[in-house]
Design a protein around this motif. Sequence first.
Motif, PDB file in Angstrom:
ATOM      1  N   THR A 131       0.830  -1.201   0.000  1.00 22.84           N
ATOM      2  CA  THR A 131       0.000   0.000   0.000  1.00 22.84           C
ATOM      3  C   THR A 131       0.864   1.251   0.000  1.00 22.84           C
ATOM      4  O   THR A 131       0.594   2.220  -0.729  1.00 22.84           O
ATOM      5  CB  THR A 131      -0.924  -0.002   1.226  1.00 22.84           C
ATOM      6  OG1 THR A 131      -1.770  -1.153   1.178  1.00 22.84           O
ATOM      7  CG2 THR A 131      -1.784   1.251   1.256  1.00 22.84           C
ATOM      8  N   LEU A 132       1.924   1.247   0.813  1.00 17.67           N
ATOM      9  CA  LEU A 132       2.827   2.403   0.879  1.00 17.67           C
ATOM     10  C   LEU A 132       3.490   2.649  -0.469  1.00 17.67           C
ATOM     11  O   LEU A 132       3.530   3.797  -0.954  1.00 17.67           O
ATOM     12  CB  LEU A 132       3.891   2.148   1.951  1.00 17.67           C
ATOM     13  CG  LEU A 132       5.040   3.155   2.039  1.00 17.67           C
ATOM     14  CD1 LEU A 132       4.512   4.550   2.341  1.00 17.67           C
ATOM     15  CD2 LEU A 132       6.061   2.727   3.085  1.00 17.67           C
ATOM     16  N   VAL A 133       3.987   1.596  -1.110  1.00 15.37           N
ATOM     17  CA  VAL A 133       4.639   1.753  -2.413  1.00 15.37           C
ATOM     18  C   VAL A 133       3.644   2.259  -3.447  1.00 15.37           C
ATOM     19  O   VAL A 133       3.970   3.120  -4.291  1.00 15.37           O
ATOM     20  CB  VAL A 133       5.269   0.424  -2.859  1.00 15.37           C
ATOM     21  CG1 VAL A 133       5.813   0.537  -4.280  1.00 15.37           C
ATOM     22  CG2 VAL A 133       6.387   0.021  -1.906  1.00 15.37           C
ATOM     23  N   GLY A 134       2.402   1.748  -3.382  1.00 12.29           N
ATOM     24  CA  GLY A 134       1.383   2.220  -4.333  1.00 12.29           C
ATOM     25  C   GLY A 134       1.129   3.715  -4.197  1.00 12.29           C
ATOM     26  O   GLY A 134       0.988   4.426  -5.201  1.00 12.29           O
ATOM     27  N   LYS A 135       1.079   4.221  -2.970  1.00 14.27           N
ATOM     28  CA  LYS A 135       0.868   5.653  -2.748  1.00 14.27           C
ATOM     29  C   LYS A 135       2.022   6.471  -3.287  1.00 14.27           C
ATOM     30  O   LYS A 135       1.832   7.534  -3.910  1.00 14.27           O
ATOM     31  CB  LYS A 135       0.681   5.921  -1.256  1.00 14.27           C
ATOM     32  CG  LYS A 135      -0.619   5.391  -0.673  1.00 14.27           C
ATOM     33  CD  LYS A 135      -0.708   5.690   0.814  1.00 14.27           C
ATOM     34  CE  LYS A 135      -2.012   5.169   1.402  1.00 14.27           C
ATOM     35  NZ  LYS A 135      -2.099   5.420   2.863  1.00 14.27           N
ATOM     36  N   VAL A 136       3.241   5.995  -3.055  1.00 13.67           N
ATOM     37  CA  VAL A 136       4.414   6.734  -3.535  1.00 13.67           C
ATOM     38  C   VAL A 136       4.438   6.751  -5.057  1.00 13.67           C
ATOM     39  O   VAL A 136       4.753   7.780  -5.675  1.00 13.67           O
ATOM     40  CB  VAL A 136       5.699   6.112  -2.959  1.00 13.67           C
ATOM     41  CG1 VAL A 136       6.941   6.735  -3.608  1.00 13.67           C
ATOM     42  CG2 VAL A 136       5.755   6.301  -1.444  1.00 13.67           C
ATOM     43  N   LEU A 137       4.125   5.603  -5.693  1.00  7.42           N
ATOM     44  CA  LEU A 137       4.132   5.553  -7.156  1.00  7.42           C
ATOM     45  C   LEU A 137       3.054   6.449  -7.753  1.00  7.42           C
ATOM     46  O   LEU A 137       3.242   7.045  -8.831  1.00  7.42           O
ATOM     47  CB  LEU A 137       3.941   4.109  -7.625  1.00  7.42           C
ATOM     48  CG  LEU A 137       5.159   3.186  -7.467  1.00  7.42           C
ATOM     49  CD1 LEU A 137       4.786   1.751  -7.808  1.00  7.42           C
ATOM     50  CD2 LEU A 137       6.302   3.658  -8.363  1.00  7.42           C
ATOM     51  N   THR A 138       1.924   6.566  -7.089  1.00 12.44           N
ATOM     52  CA  THR A 138       0.875   7.466  -7.566  1.00 12.44           C
ATOM     53  C   THR A 138       1.339   8.915  -7.505  1.00 12.44           C
ATOM     54  O   THR A 138       1.060   9.720  -8.405  1.00 12.44           O
ATOM     55  CB  THR A 138      -0.394   7.289  -6.715  1.00 12.44           C
ATOM     56  OG1 THR A 138      -0.834   5.930  -6.819  1.00 12.44           O
ATOM     57  CG2 THR A 138      -1.497   8.213  -7.196  1.00 12.44           C
ATOM     58  N   ARG A 139       2.075   9.228  -6.456  1.00 14.00           N
ATOM     59  CA  ARG A 139       2.564  10.598  -6.286  1.00 14.00           C
ATOM     60  C   ARG A 139       3.830  10.859  -7.114  1.00 14.00           C
ATOM     61  O   ARG A 139       4.059  11.965  -7.602  1.00 14.00           O
ATOM     62  CB  ARG A 139       2.854  10.842  -4.808  1.00 14.00           C
ATOM     63  CG  ARG A 139       3.199  12.287  -4.464  1.00 14.00           C
ATOM     64  CD  ARG A 139       3.342  12.506  -2.961  1.00 14.00           C
ATOM     65  NE  ARG A 139       4.481  11.790  -2.398  1.00 14.00           N
ATOM     66  CZ  ARG A 139       4.391  10.778  -1.543  1.00 14.00           C
ATOM     67  NH1 ARG A 139       3.207  10.364  -1.133  1.00 14.00           N
ATOM     68  NH2 ARG A 139       5.463  10.178  -1.077  1.00 14.00           N
ATOM     69  N   GLU A 140       4.677   9.839  -7.271  1.00 12.03           N
ATOM     70  CA  GLU A 140       5.949   9.994  -7.986  1.00 12.03           C
ATOM     71  C   GLU A 140       6.064   8.895  -9.046  1.00 12.03           C
ATOM     72  O   GLU A 140       6.754   7.894  -8.832  1.00 12.03           O
ATOM     73  CB  GLU A 140       7.119   9.899  -7.017  1.00 12.03           C
ATOM     74  CG  GLU A 140       7.075  10.903  -5.868  1.00 12.03           C
ATOM     75  CD  GLU A 140       8.196  10.675  -4.878  1.00 12.03           C
ATOM     76  OE1 GLU A 140       9.294  10.256  -5.312  1.00 12.03           O
ATOM     77  OE2 GLU A 140       7.991  10.908  -3.674  1.00 12.03           O
ATOM     78  N   PRO A 141       5.426   9.007 -10.181  1.00 12.93           N
ATOM     79  CA  PRO A 141       5.467   7.956 -11.213  1.00 12.93           C
ATOM     80  C   PRO A 141       6.879   7.628 -11.676  1.00 12.93           C
ATOM     81  O   PRO A 141       7.160   6.493 -12.067  1.00 12.93           O
ATOM     82  CB  PRO A 141       4.638   8.555 -12.356  1.00 12.93           C
ATOM     83  CG  PRO A 141       3.773   9.583 -11.706  1.00 12.93           C
ATOM     84  CD  PRO A 141       4.565  10.145 -10.583  1.00 12.93           C
ATOM     85  N   GLY A 142       7.778   8.596 -11.614  1.00  8.90           N
ATOM     86  CA  GLY A 142       9.142   8.362 -12.091  1.00  8.90           C
ATOM     87  C   GLY A 142       9.938   7.401 -11.235  1.00  8.90           C
ATOM     88  O   GLY A 142      11.036   6.970 -11.626  1.00  8.90           O
TER      89      GLY A 142
END
Length: 930
Positions: free
Chosen positions: A364-375
Amino acid sequence: MTGSGAMTGSGGGAAVANGLVNRVVDSMRAKVRSAVVRGAGNDTEGTGGTEEGTPVEQLLAAVRAGRAHQVPALLEPLDAAARKSALGPLKSLRSEVRGWDWKRWNEATAVRRALYVAGAGCQTGAAATAAWLGGRDLLSRRSQDGVLVLSVLADRDPAWAADVAQRLAARPAVAEDSYGLIRGLVERSGCAVPATDGYVLAWTREITDGRLLARLREDTHTRVLVPHALAMSETPDRLTWSVGPEAPTHWPTALATLVAEGVLDRAQVVDLCVSRLLRGGRARDLRFPLEVLRLVEPDAAERRERVPDWIGMTADAPSPVAGYAQEVLAGLAAEGALSAGTLAEMTGGVLFRTEKKLVRAQLTLVGKVLTREPGAAEELLPAVAEAFGHEDTTIQERALKLVGRHAGRVDASVRRELAEQAGLLSPVHRPAAVALFGADLEAEAGVPYEEILPPVPEREPVAPPATTVEELVEELVTRGRSDDPAAFERTLDGLVRLARRDRAGLEAAVREAFPTEHWAHEHYFSHYTHGAEVVLAGLLGLLPARRLESGRAKGNDRKACHHEALSGILDARLWEMAALVGSEALPFLLATPTLHTGEIDPEVLVERLRAYGDAGVEPAPADLAQALLRVGRTTAAAAEAAERAGSLGTAAGRRLAAWLRTREPLGTRVRFSPRGKDRNSQKWWLTDRIVVEIDERAVVREEFPAAFRWLGGELQATPRRCYHWVDTRAHWSAALPVDREFVAACVLSSLASGADGDQRGLAEPLTALAEAGGPVGRAVHLALAFGLGCQDADDRLRAVDALLVLASRGDLDARLLGTELAWLVVEGSVKPNRLADALRTTAATGAYGTVWAVLEPLLPELLGAEKPVRGLGEVLAVAADCVERCRATGEVAGLDALASARSSAQFVVQAKRLSGALRREADQPLTETV
């Protein structure tokens, strides 16, 4: 990092100014002098007034009478020479008291208290005084005895007192019981506070009460001892009491208050808590620093500067600690203070864990970060792919979906890396993986399945016995009653041989290496043989003939438990050796194993009996009986050995020949008494319902010694709960190495304690049973079933090893094991989650087909149970994984009905998965690699 020693040494001067201990000591001395003068001294251990004679004689008389309270006043007029002259008699009295009978326990306790005080006053050197006060036989737990010692040491130099205090504090057990004495010496001398584990443990016990916070504020030791307590590997018990934060004895709350008030250094407390959590250990020992850290709460700067520490905790620490570190890092990620590379490092560690809650939170944490920082996808997705190999297929699915959402943002090389990792996915997710990664996965399809089982364990020969006294004594000292039965038997054989060859040299070496004064006590060997010690005591002539004969003749009551009876075989042999060691009647042992399992080669036993016959020696009864029980009886070599044994022309040879020709194993039958309806009734517990019936064997009851006759059917067949399996269980299988089914029946009740109770370490016999010889029937499979359901994870691992060994040897009846497990799970004696964990571990070694063969007869009973089986989903998940990997097909009664239910519950999801896997055509036939 600020260490716990930063504050060591503070607070000594203030303690001296306090003078409390000095006032107590002075008061005590005045009272003691008054009592002695009046002749009215009265203690719980001794009464009477002053004695006639010289001052030294009066002192010694008071000590012998156990009047500890009179000792300080009697010591006061003695000069150094007089005290030195008294020291020798005091040491002699101390040795004498050690030999007193247990009936004089109260008298001995009183004398030891007086010795404790008098010896301290007569010693001169700090090392000698500390050694006297730390003696295990003298160490007193009475606080008043510490005050008496302080009074007799009142005139000593402060540096000397400090030396004694530090020496006592350095010994953990001594420091725990001598807290008042050590503290008095510290405060009197003004030395540094001794921050040792034992002293801190005693301090926490002394200071913990309803005024904990106030006492910590007032105590000058707090600044030194709290940091040490936070750093200890084993947290003191008072610090881990299960009380709420509002309780006055809650240490974390008290320490957080002291930090807020500035009494304790905040940075140091945080640093010590983090360091202790990072070192790891038992959850019990980490609970205290974790609670303190949560209450003190690191600030933003402290959280950021310790990122590597938090990452280390998420990877390796127990779940509560890892969860806290994950929360801290998630907060930093939300603040943008965690780089993608750092988050990827953290993710790789967390996804390798088995705790589903932590893994789901990380995804869940990684998903949130990827949503905020796609790069960040190129750095984070390879870490997410670590979850493709997780044991839980739902987590695999979540990870695959997360990768699928962001895979379009990575280049071709990263995509190939992700596709390679996807090979770890369960077959149920392969279609989705193929749709995502295409041809990279399709090329791997159709690989034939191979069953992987461990190699069959080799039967290792036992090394020859020791040939020198030095080698033998070293073995005796290091082994005692070894957990390796073959090694222990080898040592016994060496002992018997060397006792005849060099008795004088062996006796001298034994007296030097062992505390032999205990062996002559009447009660020392009353309940235990203490391994080889009873034989050594017999060698030295310390045991009366009546005691030796009673030990040899001891049998079993009809109501004796099987553990006691099994252990009695070895005990009877040890008593027999004790009676015969060093004599011509026992030149060497017939029963020494030739293989590590305890088995004896029949040809070797024939030659041993031939040597006995040539020497004109009749075998010792217990030694011969054990040899017969260990000899291999089912091979072609056994038939040939029987002919050779019969031709020896001795009674022992004829017995061996008849025994080898019989070949019939010792027989048992296992049944279970009905379970009681009340969960609290004795008949509910599996342990109390096991009934073992031993077949009648006339030759055993008529020709074997008393300790062996139960093997022929003497014991009453009734359920019984007992606690005799702890010390000697390693030797049970070695006593009957070719009758493992019999041994398994005898140890079922102890194994059941690990399955339906909280006993630990009870599955140790399973490894030996798997490697032993003889038929395998219901008892062995029940023992294995109990082991797979044990509460202790290590016990379950032992059962897994035994299962794999039996399978590799071709001795496992998977259907029988599954059938026994079925009723045990349904009635609640074996917990499904524990069984699932054990079978999952077994399958992960590559034995998916073996595990499915166990589960196939088990599942219909679980699916058709009257009451829903809690934890069924985990068992179905293991079954589905096995079927998907070994490509088994078929039907399971009741599975389709469950799979057709409309529910998202775990057991329904896994039922659908298993049902679908069973319907699939097998791509390749199952092959086994042994």
